[in-house]
Motif scaffolding. Structure first.
Motif, PDB file in Angstrom:
ATOM      1  N   THR B 139      -7.224 -48.325  25.498  1.00  0.00           N
ATOM      2  CA  THR B 139      -5.759 -47.625  25.729  1.00  0.00           C
ATOM      3  C   THR B 139      -5.075 -48.504  24.427  1.00  0.00           C
ATOM      4  O   THR B 139      -5.119 -49.512  24.126  1.00  0.00           O
ATOM      5  N   GLY B 140      -4.353 -47.381  23.910  1.00  0.00           N
ATOM      6  CA  GLY B 140      -3.383 -47.722  22.999  1.00  0.00           C
ATOM      7  C   GLY B 140      -3.887 -47.244  21.364  1.00  0.00           C
ATOM      8  O   GLY B 140      -3.101 -47.195  20.513  1.00  0.00           O
ATOM      9  N   GLY B 141      -5.292 -47.202  21.469  1.00  0.00           N
ATOM     10  CA  GLY B 141      -5.737 -46.735  20.035  1.00  0.00           C
ATOM     11  C   GLY B 141      -5.905 -45.230  19.800  1.00  0.00           C
ATOM     12  O   GLY B 141      -6.601 -44.766  18.722  1.00  0.00           O
ATOM     13  N   ALA B 142      -5.473 -44.544  20.679  1.00  0.00           N
ATOM     14  CA  ALA B 142      -5.755 -42.905  20.519  1.00  0.00           C
ATOM     15  C   ALA B 142      -4.755 -42.402  19.476  1.00  0.00           C
ATOM     16  O   ALA B 142      -3.518 -42.823  19.148  1.00  0.00           O
ATOM     17  N   PRO B 143      -5.356 -41.443  18.582  1.00  0.00           N
ATOM     18  CA  PRO B 143      -4.717 -40.692  17.608  1.00  0.00           C
ATOM     19  C   PRO B 143      -3.964 -39.781  18.290  1.00  0.00           C
ATOM     20  O   PRO B 143      -3.932 -39.335  19.481  1.00  0.00           O
ATOM     21  N   ASP B 144      -2.976 -39.153  17.387  1.00  0.00           N
ATOM     22  CA  ASP B 144      -2.163 -37.874  17.919  1.00  0.00           C
ATOM     23  C   ASP B 144      -2.872 -36.846  18.658  1.00  0.00           C
ATOM     24  O   ASP B 144      -3.995 -36.507  18.267  1.00  0.00           O
ATOM     25  N   ALA B 145      -2.475 -36.270  19.766  1.00  0.00           N
ATOM     26  CA  ALA B 145      -3.284 -35.511  20.731  1.00  0.00           C
ATOM     27  C   ALA B 145      -3.611 -34.315  19.965  1.00  0.00           C
ATOM     28  O   ALA B 145      -4.470 -33.633  20.352  1.00  0.00           O
ATOM     29  N   ASN B 146      -2.772 -33.833  19.191  1.00  0.00           N
ATOM     30  CA  ASN B 146      -2.849 -32.678  18.456  1.00  0.00           C
ATOM     31  C   ASN B 146      -3.680 -32.909  17.119  1.00  0.00           C
ATOM     32  O   ASN B 146      -3.881 -31.632  16.290  1.00  0.00           O
ATOM     33  N   LEU B 147      -4.248 -33.911  16.808  1.00  0.00           N
ATOM     34  CA  LEU B 147      -5.053 -33.930  15.625  1.00  0.00           C
ATOM     35  C   LEU B 147      -6.123 -33.432  15.507  1.00  0.00           C
ATOM     36  O   LEU B 147      -6.727 -32.922  14.800  1.00  0.00           O
ATOM     37  N   ILE B 148      -6.911 -33.225  16.756  1.00  0.00           N
ATOM     38  CA  ILE B 148      -8.250 -32.516  16.988  1.00  0.00           C
ATOM     39  C   ILE B 148      -7.830 -31.165  17.911  1.00  0.00           C
ATOM     40  O   ILE B 148      -7.952 -31.332  18.855  1.00  0.00           O
ATOM     41  N   PRO B 149      -7.864 -30.105  16.955  1.00  0.00           N
ATOM     42  CA  PRO B 149      -7.507 -28.963  17.545  1.00  0.00           C
ATOM     43  C   PRO B 149      -8.854 -28.472  18.347  1.00  0.00           C
ATOM     44  O   PRO B 149     -10.072 -28.785  18.006  1.00  0.00           O
ATOM     45  N   ILE B 150      -8.889 -28.471  19.558  1.00  0.00           N
ATOM     46  CA  ILE B 150      -9.880 -27.781  20.347  1.00  0.00           C
ATOM     47  C   ILE B 150      -9.760 -26.331  20.742  1.00  0.00           C
ATOM     48  O   ILE B 150      -8.844 -25.701  21.402  1.00  0.00           O
ATOM     49  N   PRO B 151     -10.817 -25.272  20.398  1.00  0.00           N
ATOM     50  CA  PRO B 151     -10.664 -23.859  20.526  1.00  0.00           C
ATOM     51  C   PRO B 151     -10.376 -23.879  22.000  1.00  0.00           C
ATOM     52  O   PRO B 151     -11.219 -24.285  22.938  1.00  0.00           O
ATOM     53  N   LYS B 152      -9.674 -22.593  22.531  1.00  0.00           N
ATOM     54  CA  LYS B 152      -9.328 -22.580  23.858  1.00  0.00           C
ATOM     55  C   LYS B 152     -10.703 -22.287  24.550  1.00  0.00           C
ATOM     56  O   LYS B 152     -10.754 -22.650  25.786  1.00  0.00           O
ATOM     57  N   PRO B 153     -11.512 -21.693  24.037  1.00  0.00           N
ATOM     58  CA  PRO B 153     -12.637 -21.379  24.940  1.00  0.00           C
ATOM     59  C   PRO B 153     -13.802 -22.604  25.242  1.00  0.00           C
ATOM     60  O   PRO B 153     -14.101 -22.827  26.413  1.00  0.00           O
TER      61      PRO B 153
END
Lengths: 640, 258
Positions: B139-153
């Motif tokens: 908890t607390g150590g996560a990078p920005d949520a949009n840093l890893i794009p994940i393809p929609k499929p």
């Protein structure tokens, strides 16, 4: 004289309070954390995230749930989403805007400092949950998608189909499970809290009943967290799960924890209407449906045509008419009351004329059936299974139902109740939503409390207690609480009356719903306050619980929960009676504007009512915490 | 308008505790609305039993919205009853007709011992998740949520597996009492995502081996998929098996380097 409540709000400008608190907070050395034991009761979003994080930090954690697995907690049923001030859509969102929307949505009855902290940590929650593998909806480019929700003019809601609560809970559950596997958390399932124990004025532990064996045992710790959810089942029919109950919070209240604003209950506007007398619960349809669905009723009370045959000019899209700038996305309390007014006027739809239409015909024409299916498919399927009608062809029928309770245990800025060492998190506390909660904010608050607030604030309490032993479970306070619990449950079995706990639950729920539901009046509340004690006396004389106390007995479990709902119900009605204003979910018919909107009285009621146990809910003492608004102007809420 | 069903005969498994042998008892519900859910019919029966001074039938249930996974009944030999992709709590009496005879049993699997009547102990599922069904992220150590794009499929497939409600119908329906659908759904959810890659093979190995401590083996009957209220595809089992096989090879490689 009422007791002075110290909310312990840090000094300084609003935006700096939480960071300066964290900078000044007392810390426990990593090697010393293992010397402290913390009990966490409840394993929903707040409980699971708190237990996992505290164990990760190194504290010994004992986690309790009455479910068979932590993954069953009712957070799982939240559908629509979770708010966060990420501004990923570039539509003007910010921490301040989320803060402001939440304060305004709560009708200016929440604490500024708590709400601002909630908005600040909302962004961390999304990062954390994505790192844990929560499969939020994404755009084709791979970035996170958002949608809008009631009471906001930006798209800040993150979602995982119509199952956001499920995915977030499983995320938190998996972190908890990891800690159970590592030995950081001891998990006690099918164990229900039946009392809270204090020793020398501090929380010392809890007494639980093993639901399988009926055995009553004590558990001691340096601090206790109650993350045990809300009390919406006081109404009997609600969207809560069947076993949601107020017992943990109520038992804490009876041991000295103040119960704040019990009359603040949220009636969710979009639930499937009751269909018959056997109905055991109501099912919510996510508020997200109002993004594309249009709410309407026929203009004519005697309308006999089916929905599709009623021409536009004979329909009243009342939310769009009354609240043009928010339209179908008006906040929950406002939408619910508007639906009630329509049905009360005889304009209701469906066989029992007890609903309003939520119509997707325009959305299907505009977006195509596939897009609508992609967005809401699972909700449409669920509706069809329950109501037996296909919402692609016929509009859904909706009616408001009890859904969430903003009131709860009074907590200070550190989420500590009025009992030192006893904390309340998530829906169990009262702190962040004022008199009305905005959609997609419950998940946010549960996770904020568990992941990002409690792990700091508990350390602040524990640090000075280093090397202080855990209280012994042989202490007379524990023994007395165990004895009282055993006697209470044996007592239910021995009454030998004629009515089941469910029968009493239905009756008490009906009184609370009729007089302390969507609309309250002085006369009605006084009536409820004379009927409730009478029915409670009958409960104590005429309850019938079959089976025994030494093996699993769901009837006996229910008896204990209904007992506590009776007592809470009285306090709800007293709180509603004393609060002579309308605000958010608390609507007193005597206090309304000419247009029928809630009329607050900021001179007299800009405060939290924190009730103190006196031995009987009918004589509980009302304490006050004044609310100070330094950063937002108290304004009349308008969504026009 | 609702219609009423008449004379429903229920044959219900009663068992006083884990060690009791158990037996079927027959009950009759004279009349019930077809709008009632299956569990509301049982509530109604229980009210009658309590009124008659008898002990209510114990069954697991909670959200009654098909999402918590607590409810668990074999109804006429089918896990969660006759309606496809529907948990027991979402089954309604309109699927039955007057005079119907309905047999109600608990989940039948060695790994799910009966607690009482229709309630079973599914904690073996928790043990499987505890062994590796998570992504380690402090908890607390996560990078920005949009840093890893994940393809929609990819995100959608992960979500398809993540929908599992952990009810245990797959185990109850399986002739071998195997938990491969449950275990593999979690492995697939986490192993498909970029965040899950670091622990991918360790996860597959420890979860499958923990599963084998409690449950039977999968022999590709496919009953699990048919019974699953969330329609999780048995493709996830193939994916998990592939990862398990790779895990075994990789782990040998790591050992040789030590």
């Amino acid at each position: 004289m009422s007791t002075q409540l110290n909310s312990k709000i840090p000094a300084g400008p609003l935006g700096d309070k939480w960071s300066s608190y964290k900078e000044d907070v007392k810390l426990v050395n990593p090697n010393n954390k293992r010397k402290f034991k913390v009990i966490v009761v409840g394993t929903g979003l707040a409980g699971a995230s708190a237990a996992a994080t505290l164990a990760e930090l190194g504290y010994q954690v004992d986690a309790f749930t009455f479910h068979d697995s932590p993954r069953r907690a009712h957070s799982i049923a939240a559908q629509g989403g979770i708010n966060a001030a990420k501004n990923y859509q570039g539509d003007g969102d910010s921490v301040h805007r989320l803060f402001h929307d939440t304060i305004k949505g709560g009708d200016f009855r929440a604490r500024e400092a708590n709400v601002h902290r909630l908005a600040e940590v909302s962004v961390n929650i999304i990062d954390q949950m994505v790192a844990q593998g929560v499969p939020f909806a994404r755009e084709y480019g791979g970035l996170l998608d958002n949608r809008s929700f009631g009471g906001a003019q930006v798209s800040r809601t993150f979602y995982a189909r119509g199952q956001t609560g499920q995915q977030l809970l499983l995320g938190a559950y998996q972190q908890l499970a990891r800690q159970v596997g590592l030995g950081g958390v001891r998990l006690f399932n099918r164990s229900e809290l039946v009392d809270v124990v204090t020793v020398e004025g501090r929380a010392a532990g809890i007494v639980v009943r093993d639901l399988i064996t009926g055995e009553v045992t004590s558990h001691a710790a340096h601090a206790v967290v109650l993350a045990t959810g809300g009390y919406g089942n006081a109404f009997f029919l609600s969207t809560n799960a069947m076993s949601c109950n107020v017992t943990a919070a109520w038992r804490a209240h009876r041991k000295g924890a103040y119960f704040a604003n019990p009359c603040y209950t949220q009636i969710h506007p979009t639930c499937i209407p009751q269909s018959d007398e056997f109905q055991s619960k109501l099912t919510l349809m996510s508020e997200s449906l109002r993004n594309d669905g249009r709410v309407w009723v026929p203009k004519n009370q005697d309308e006999k045509r089916s929905a599709a045959d009623i021409p536009e000019e004979d329909r009243d899209y009342y939310l769009e008419r009354l609240y043009p700038s928010y339209g179908n996305l008006a906040p929950r309390d406002i939408s619910s009351r508007a639906a009630k007014r329509a049905v009360d006027k005889g304009l209701g739809v469906g066989p029992l004329k007890n609903g309003v239409y939520l119509d997707f015909a325009d959305a299907i024409a505009r977006l195509g059936k596939d897009v609508v299916k992609e967005r809401y498919g699972n909700l449409f399927d669920m509706y069809e299974r329950i109501a037996g009608e296909n919402p692609y062809d016929m509009p859904m029928r909706m009616y408001p139902a009890s859904h969430y309770t903003m009131g709860g245990l009074w907590v200070d800025y550190e989420l500590m109740t009025s009992i030192p060492g006893l904390y309340a998190a998530g829906e169990a506390n009262f702190s962040d939503h004022g008199a009305n909660r905005l959609g997609a904010s419950a998940l946010m608050q549960g996770l904020a409390d568990g992941y990002f607030v409690l792990p700091y604030t508990i350390g602040n309490y524990l640090a000075p207690m280093l090397n202080k032993a855990i209280p012994s479970v042989d202490h007379p306070e524990f023994k007395a609480a165990e004895l009282a619990a055993r006697e209470r449950f044996t007592g239910y079995l021995n009454i030998g009356g004629t009515r089941s706990p469910d029968w009493f639950h239905r009756e008490v729920g009906k009184i609370i719903w009729d007089y302390c539901g969507m609309e309250r009046t002085e006369q009605g509340l006084e009536k409820a306050l004379s009927e409730l004690p009478a029915l409670y006396d009958e409960f104590k004389k005429d309850l019938r619980v079959t089976g025994n106390g030494e093996s699993l007995n769901q009837t006996l479990e229910k008896a204990g929960r209904v007992d506590d709902f009776f007592q809470l119900g009285m306090l709800m009605c007293r709180d509603a009676l004393e609060r002579q204003e309308s605000c958010g979910g608390h609507f007193r018919a005597e206090y309304q504007t000419e247009e029928g909107e809630a009329l607050r009285d900021d001179d007299k009621f800009c405060h939290v009512a924190a009730w103190e146990w006196s031995g009987d809910p009918m004589t509980a003492k009302r304490n006050i915490e004044e609310l100070e608004f330094e950063n937002v102007h108290l304004a009349t809420r308008s969504y026009k | 308008m609702s219609n009423h069903l008449k004379d429903i005969i229920l044959k219900i498994w009663r068992q006083n505790g884990p060690k009791d042998t158990g037996h079927f008892e027959t009950y009759k519900v004279d009349e019930i609305s077809d709008e009632a859910s299956f569990l509301e019919m049982l509530d109604y029966l229980n009210e009658q039993l309590i009124t008659d001074g008898k002990e209510a039938i114990v069954f697991d249930h909670d959200c009654r919205e098909g999402i918590c996974g607590t409810c668990s009944l074999m109804i006429n030999g089918q896990a969660h009853g006759p309606e496809r992709s529907t948990a027991t709590c979402q089954l309604h009496m309109r699927k039955f007709s007057s005079g119907a005879e309905i047999v109600i049993e608990p989940w039948r699997a060695a790994a799910f011992p009966i607690i009482k009547d229709l309630m079973v102990d599914r904690s073996a599922f928790d043990r499987i998740i505890e062994s590796g069904g998570f992504i380690t992220s402090v908890t607390g150590g996560a990078p920005d949520a949009n840093l890893i794009p994940i393809p929609k499929p990819v995100a959608d497939s992960a979500m398809d597996s993540a929908e599992c409600i952990g009810c245990g119908a797959c185990v109850a329906a399986c002739p071998n009492g195997a938990a491969n659908l449950f275990t593999s759904a979690k492995i697939a959810h986490l192993n498909l995502l970029p965040q899950g890659q670091a622990e991918r093979y360790k996860r597959a190995e420890s979860m499958i081996e923990k599963m084998d401590e409690y449950f039977g083996s999968c022999t590709n009957h496919g009953e699990c998929e048919a019974a699953c209220p969330k329609e999780i595809s048995i493709d996830v089992i193939a994916l998990a098996n592939a990862d398990y096989r790779k895990a075994k090879l990789k782990n040998r490689k790591f050992i040789s380097r030590i």
